[in-house]
Scaffold this active site. Structure first.
Site, PDB file in Angstrom:
ATOM      1  N   CYS A  66      -1.240   0.249  26.792  1.00 42.65           N
ATOM      2  CA  CYS A  66      -0.303  -0.840  26.493  1.00 42.65           C
ATOM      3  C   CYS A  66       0.439  -0.530  25.200  1.00 42.65           C
ATOM      4  CB  CYS A  66      -1.039  -2.170  26.353  1.00 42.65           C
ATOM      5  SG  CYS A  66      -1.802  -2.762  27.869  1.00 42.65           S
ATOM      6  N   GLN A 240       1.454   0.166  45.422  1.00 45.42           N
ATOM      7  CA  GLN A 240       1.974  -0.704  44.377  1.00 45.42           C
ATOM      8  C   GLN A 240       0.820  -1.146  43.483  1.00 45.42           C
ATOM      9  OE1 GLN A 240       5.133  -0.981  43.848  1.00 45.42           O
ATOM     10  NE2 GLN A 240       5.712   0.074  45.733  1.00 45.42           N
ATOM     11  N   CYS A 361      11.435   3.136  40.303  1.00 48.68           N
ATOM     12  CA  CYS A 361      10.519   3.062  39.165  1.00 48.68           C
ATOM     13  C   CYS A 361      11.100   3.753  37.937  1.00 48.68           C
ATOM     14  CB  CYS A 361       9.165   3.668  39.531  1.00 48.68           C
ATOM     15  SG  CYS A 361       9.249   5.395  40.058  1.00 48.68           S
TER      16      CYS A 361
END
Length: 404
Positions: A66, A240, A361
Site C-alpha cells: 500500500c 479479477q 489496467c
C-alpha cells in the site's frame, strides 16, 4: 532543510519543486529531511496536509503493498481519477469520467506472498517498497479473512518447501470452494515432501495445492462463479482481484454491449466476461492460453441456459483478429494486459464494429489505444475508473466506445 511537496508521482511518492522524491508525503505538505540520490529518506512532516490520515493497517509504513494509506479515501479516489484524465489529455483527449468504484477493505481474494527459509526459521510476507526485503503481514487488512486466517499455515508451507538460496512465490486464491494455493520456486519434490504436503492439504481442507506447476492434491475443485457458470481456473491463473471489482466490471461490460446478439471477447481469459455475456448473446472468446479456454468451455457446458459459445486460442499481439473477422459481430469486449492492444485496436478501427467495451489496467496504454479508436470515428460514451487495488497507485478503467 525544508521542502514543499508539489504533486504525487505515478508511484505515489511526493515530488518537490527541486524534483526530489519523498515517500509518504502529500501535495501541499512542508517536509524536512536530507536529500540523497534524488530522494529524502529521513522525512519529517512539518506541515501536514488536511488529507493526511492515520494508516488503517499497522503494516503500512514497512509494507510495499500500500502506497497511499496515509491519504484520505476522497483524496485517493480523486488522485486516481485525475491520473486517468491526465493520461487521456496527453493523447489530446478531453472527456468526463463517471465516479470511481472502489472495492472495500478485506476484499482481495488473490494474494501473492513470498517466503524464504532463514537461519532462525522462515519469513513470509510482501516486499517492502522498492526493495527485495520481506515484510511479514499477518494482520493485512486488504486480503479476505479466509486468506489471512491461514497466514501461519502458509509459514508452515515455507518451512516444508522453502530454501535459503531462493524465494518461494505462493499464490493464494480464495475460491468459492476453499483456498487454492499455487507454489513456484519451491524445493524439488521427493517422496517425503509429497507425503507431508498431502497431509498439509488434508489438515487445511485445501481445494487445491499446485507445486512448481504440478497439481499435487485437493479436497474439492476450486471453482469461481462467472455469472451462472462455475469455472475451475488453471493454478495461479489471473482473475479479477476482488469479487466487488469483478461484479462492477461485468455490469459495465453488459452496459457497453447493450442488446448485441453476437459478441467477440478479446483477451477472454477464463471467461470473466464471456460467460456472463453468454446469458443473453452468442459469444466468441479469444485468448492466447489454451488452458484458460479449456476451463471456460468446461464451465459453459455445465451451466444452464447459456447461449452458443465458441473459443479460439490465438496470440492477439502477433495475430490480432482481423477487421473482416470482427465484422461478423455486433460488439466487442476487450481486456488486454498492461501492454495494451495497439495491433488489435488497429483492426477494430478498420472494422464495421460500432460498439466496443474496453477494460484496461494501464491508463497510459489505454489512452494510446483510445486515441486510435477515436481517430477512426469512435467516441466515448462513458468511462468509469475502477479501484480494486485500494491504497495502491494502481487503477483500472472500464469504457464504452460507440461509432455511428
Amino acid at each position: 532543510m525544508e521542502y514543499v511537496i508539489q504533486r504525487l508521482g505515478h508511484k505515489g511518492d511526493g515530488i518537490t519543486a527541486e524534483g526530489l522524491f519523498v515517500p509518504n508525503a502529500l501535495p501541499g505538505e512542508v517536509v524536512e529531511g536530507t536529500p540523497a540520490e534524488g530522494r529524502i529518506a529521513d522525512v519529517r512532516i512539518v506541515t501536514p496536509s488536511p488529507d493526511r490520515v492515520k494508516p488503517a493497517c499497522r503494516h503500512a509504513r514497512a509494507c510495499g503493498g500500500c502506497a497511499l494509506q496515509h491519504a484520505s479515501d476522497d483524496f485517493v479516489a480523486q488522485w486516481k481519477t485525475d491520473f486517468v484524465a491526465t493520461a487521456l489529455r496527453h493523447q489530446g483527449i478531453s472527456t468526463g469520467l463517471e465516479p470511481i468504484l472502489t472495492s472495500p477493505t478485506q476484499s482481495r481474494r488473490r494474494a501473492v506472498f513470498h517466503g524464504r527459509r532463514t537461519k532462525k526459521g522462515v519469513m513470509l510476507g510482501l516486499h517492502a517498497r522498492a526493495s527485495d526485503s520481506l515484510v511479514p503481514v499477518p494482520d493485512c487488512i486488504l486480503m479476505v479473512p479466509e486468506i489471512m486466517a491461514h497466514y501461519a499455515d502458509l509459514e508452515r508451507l515455507v518451512e516444508l518447501g522453502g530454501s535459503r538460496r531462493g524465494e518461494m512465490d505462493i499464490t493464494v486464491i480464495a475460491s468459492d470452494s476453499g483456498l487454492d494455493i499455487s507454489v513456484r520456486n519451491g524445493k524439488p519434490l521427493d517422496l517425503g515432501m509429497r507425503v507431508e504436503l498431502g497431509q498439509f492439504v488434508r489438515d487445511l481442507g485445501l481445494s487445491r495445492l499446485s507445486w512448481n506447476g504440478e497439481d499435487l492434491a485437493g479436497e474439492a475443485l476450486p471453482f469461481l462463479s462467472f455469472g451462472k457458470a462455475l469455472v475451475v481456473p488453471p493454478p495461479g491463473a489471473f482473475l479479477q482481484a476482488t469479487a466487488a471489482g469483478q461484479a462492477a466490471l461485468v455490469a459495465l461490460m453488459r452496459r457497453a454491449v447493450g442488446d448485441a446478439e453476437r459478441i467477440i471477447d478479446l483477451f477472454a481469459g477464463c471467461g470473466t466476461f464471456s460467460l456472463p455475456l453468454a446469458e443473453s448473446a452468442e459469444v466468441h472468446a479469444v485468448e492466447g492460453v489454451s488452458d484458460m479456454l479449456d476451463a471456460l468451455m468446461k464451465g459453459w457446458r455445465q451451466a444452464p441456459g447459456l447461449k452458443r459459445m465458441s473459443v479460439e486460442t490465438r496470440d492477439l499481439f502477433r495475430q490480432p483478429a482481423r477487421s473482416d473477422e470482427l465484422n461478423r459481430f455486433d460488439a466487442a469486449v476487450i481486456d488486454p494486459p498492461r501492454a495494451g492492444a495497439q495491433a488489435q485496436c488497429a483492426e477494430i478501427s478498420k472494422s464495421n464494429l460500432t460498439r466496443v467495451g474496453f477494460v484496461s489496467c494501464n491508463a497510459i496504454t489505454f489512452a494510446r489505444d483510445a486515441k486510435q479508436l477515436i481517430d477512426s470515428g469512435f467516441e466515448f460514451e462513458w468511462i468509469v475508473p475502477v479501484d480494486q487495488f485500494r491504497w495502491s497507485t494502481h487503477v483500472e478503467i472500464a469504457a464504452c466506445f460507440r461509432r455511428a
